[in-house]
Motif scaffolding. Structure first.
Motif, short mmCIF file in Angstrom:
data_model
loop_
_atom_site.label_atom_id
_atom_site.label_comp_id
_atom_site.label_asym_id
_atom_site.label_seq_id
_atom_site.Cartn_x
_atom_site.Cartn_y
_atom_site.Cartn_z
N ALA A 138 60.06 20.33 60.03
CA ALA A 138 59.34 21.41 59.35
C ALA A 138 59.21 21.14 57.86
O ALA A 138 60.15 20.65 57.22
CB ALA A 138 60.05 22.74 59.58
N GLU A 139 58.07 21.47 57.31
CA GLU A 139 57.83 21.28 55.89
C GLU A 139 58.79 22.15 55.07
O GLU A 139 58.97 23.32 55.36
CB GLU A 139 56.38 21.65 55.55
N GLY A 140 59.42 21.56 54.08
CA GLY A 140 60.33 22.31 53.22
C GLY A 140 61.71 22.52 53.80
O GLY A 140 62.53 23.22 53.21
N ALA A 141 62.00 21.89 54.93
CA ALA A 141 63.29 22.11 55.60
C ALA A 141 64.47 21.69 54.74
O ALA A 141 65.48 22.40 54.66
CB ALA A 141 63.32 21.36 56.94
N GLU A 142 64.35 20.54 54.08
CA GLU A 142 65.48 20.07 53.28
C GLU A 142 65.78 21.02 52.12
O GLU A 142 66.96 21.34 51.86
CB GLU A 142 65.21 18.68 52.72
N ASP A 143 64.75 21.51 51.44
CA ASP A 143 64.97 22.45 50.34
C ASP A 143 65.65 23.73 50.83
O ASP A 143 66.58 24.24 50.19
CB ASP A 143 63.66 22.80 49.66
N ARG A 144 65.19 24.22 51.97
CA ARG A 144 65.78 25.45 52.52
C ARG A 144 67.23 25.23 52.91
O ARG A 144 68.10 26.10 52.70
CB ARG A 144 64.96 25.95 53.72
N THR A 145 67.53 24.07 53.47
CA THR A 145 68.91 23.77 53.86
C THR A 145 69.82 23.69 52.64
O THR A 145 70.91 24.26 52.63
CB THR A 145 68.97 22.46 54.65
#
Length: 318
Positions: free
Chosen positions: A36-43
């Motif tokens: 998913a796009e942006g998954a790393e930032d959200r994590t």
């Protein structure tokens, strides 16, 4: 018996991020995959949020938020892992597809766990090349604080894999509860769903508001259940003879039509009652504010639970 040193988390929603935060806090290097796009930032934001409570609870030697690494492909993410936790959305065909990919590219001795809250392991392992190393490992939100994890093997699961998984969960300060018989929803969620259905009926029938129901649990059953659970609570209700007298005295009441087993129809009217009730009860506090208060409470409560329910009380005596 190989040691679990490398862990991978596939799917980084609320539950996946909870696993990541717990693994990091226990001193592990963690590899994560989520397309998913942006998954790393959200994590990373989720880990930062959880870290406040984890520091209060106590970090393991070497624990660091910097030991998290996102990988671009699932094949590379699982290739070197000793333990892989899958957390994709609760759709059977999607889970089976992702698990089959994990199984194809993971080491043959790696344990594969699924966070599924309702699907039985035999269903999920049916298409795997190595179904013997698959288990359900169902945690509870927030995973980084709540210790319970339901461990369920399927028809093809090797008993030694269940044992290894439990040893691993013990080592990361969790309470593995082995469920010996497969059933939809496992154990804890079935109990919570029963209470949830009855709560919805009480709101739908105009008996109580969402705030009144929460108050009934917070200041009544909830306080007792945090220490003893329903069975020992009722055991005490029987006086000196315990459960024997309790069942004789209060057992007949079980036949009275107090509760409704079927869930009410989730009409638009009922939805609005529940939504408006929760929003009114929360007031000006955001979900983030409420999560912060919940985490502070849980850190203190867990210390108290451990004081009165020590490690010597094993969850798995069989």
């Amino acid at each position: 018996m190989n040691t679990i040193n490398k862990v991978t988390v596939v799917g980084t929603g609320v539950i996946g991020n909870g696993w990541i935060a717990r693994f990091l806090a226990q001193g592990y290097d963690v590899v994560a995959f989520d397309p998913a796009e942006g998954a790393e930032d959200r994590t990373r934001q989720a880990v930062n949020h959880a870290w406040i409570s984890l520091e209060q609870k106590g970090l393991a030697a070497g624990a660091s938020k910097e030991r998290l690494r996102f990988i671009d492909t699932i094949e590379e993410a699982v290739a070197e892992a000793d333990f892989i936790q899958e957390n994709v959305p609760e759709r059977e065909e999607l889970k089976k597809s992702v698990l089959e990919t994990i199984d194809r590219y993971a080491k043959t001795d790696a344990i594969i766990g699924s966070s599924t809250s309702g699907i039985i392991p035999s269903t999920l392992q049916s298409g795997l090349q190595h179904p013997e190393r698959f288990i359900v490992a169902h945690p509870f939100n927030p995973v980084y604080l709540l210790p319970l994890v339901e461990v369920v093997g399927g028809k093809s699961t090797d008993a030694n894999v269940v044992k290894r998984a439990c040893q691993f969960f013990d080592s990361i300060a969790m309470k593995p509860l082995v469920i010996h018989k497969e059933v939809d929803g496992h154990v804890a969620d079935r109990l919570m769903e029963a209470l949830w259905r009855e709560a919805l009926h009480l709101v739908n029938d105009g008996v109580a508001t969402t705030e009144e129901i929460d108050t009934a649990i917070i200041y009544g059953a909830g306080l007792r259940w945090a220490q003893m659970g329903p069975f020992l609570t009722f055991h005490l209700a029987g006086g000196e003879q315990g459960m024997r007298h309790m069942l004789e005295q209060f057992g007949p009441a079980l036949k009275l039509p107090w509760t409704k087993l079927e869930a009410p129809e989730l009409t638009d009217e009922l939805k609005e009652k529940v939504i408006e009730g929760c929003e009114s009860y929360a007031g000006d506090e955001s979900v983030a504010d409420l999560e912060h208060k919940r985490n502070e409470f849980l850190v203190k409560l867990l210390d108290l639970v451990e004081e009165y329910w020590p490690e010597s009380k094993s969850l798995n005596k069989n």
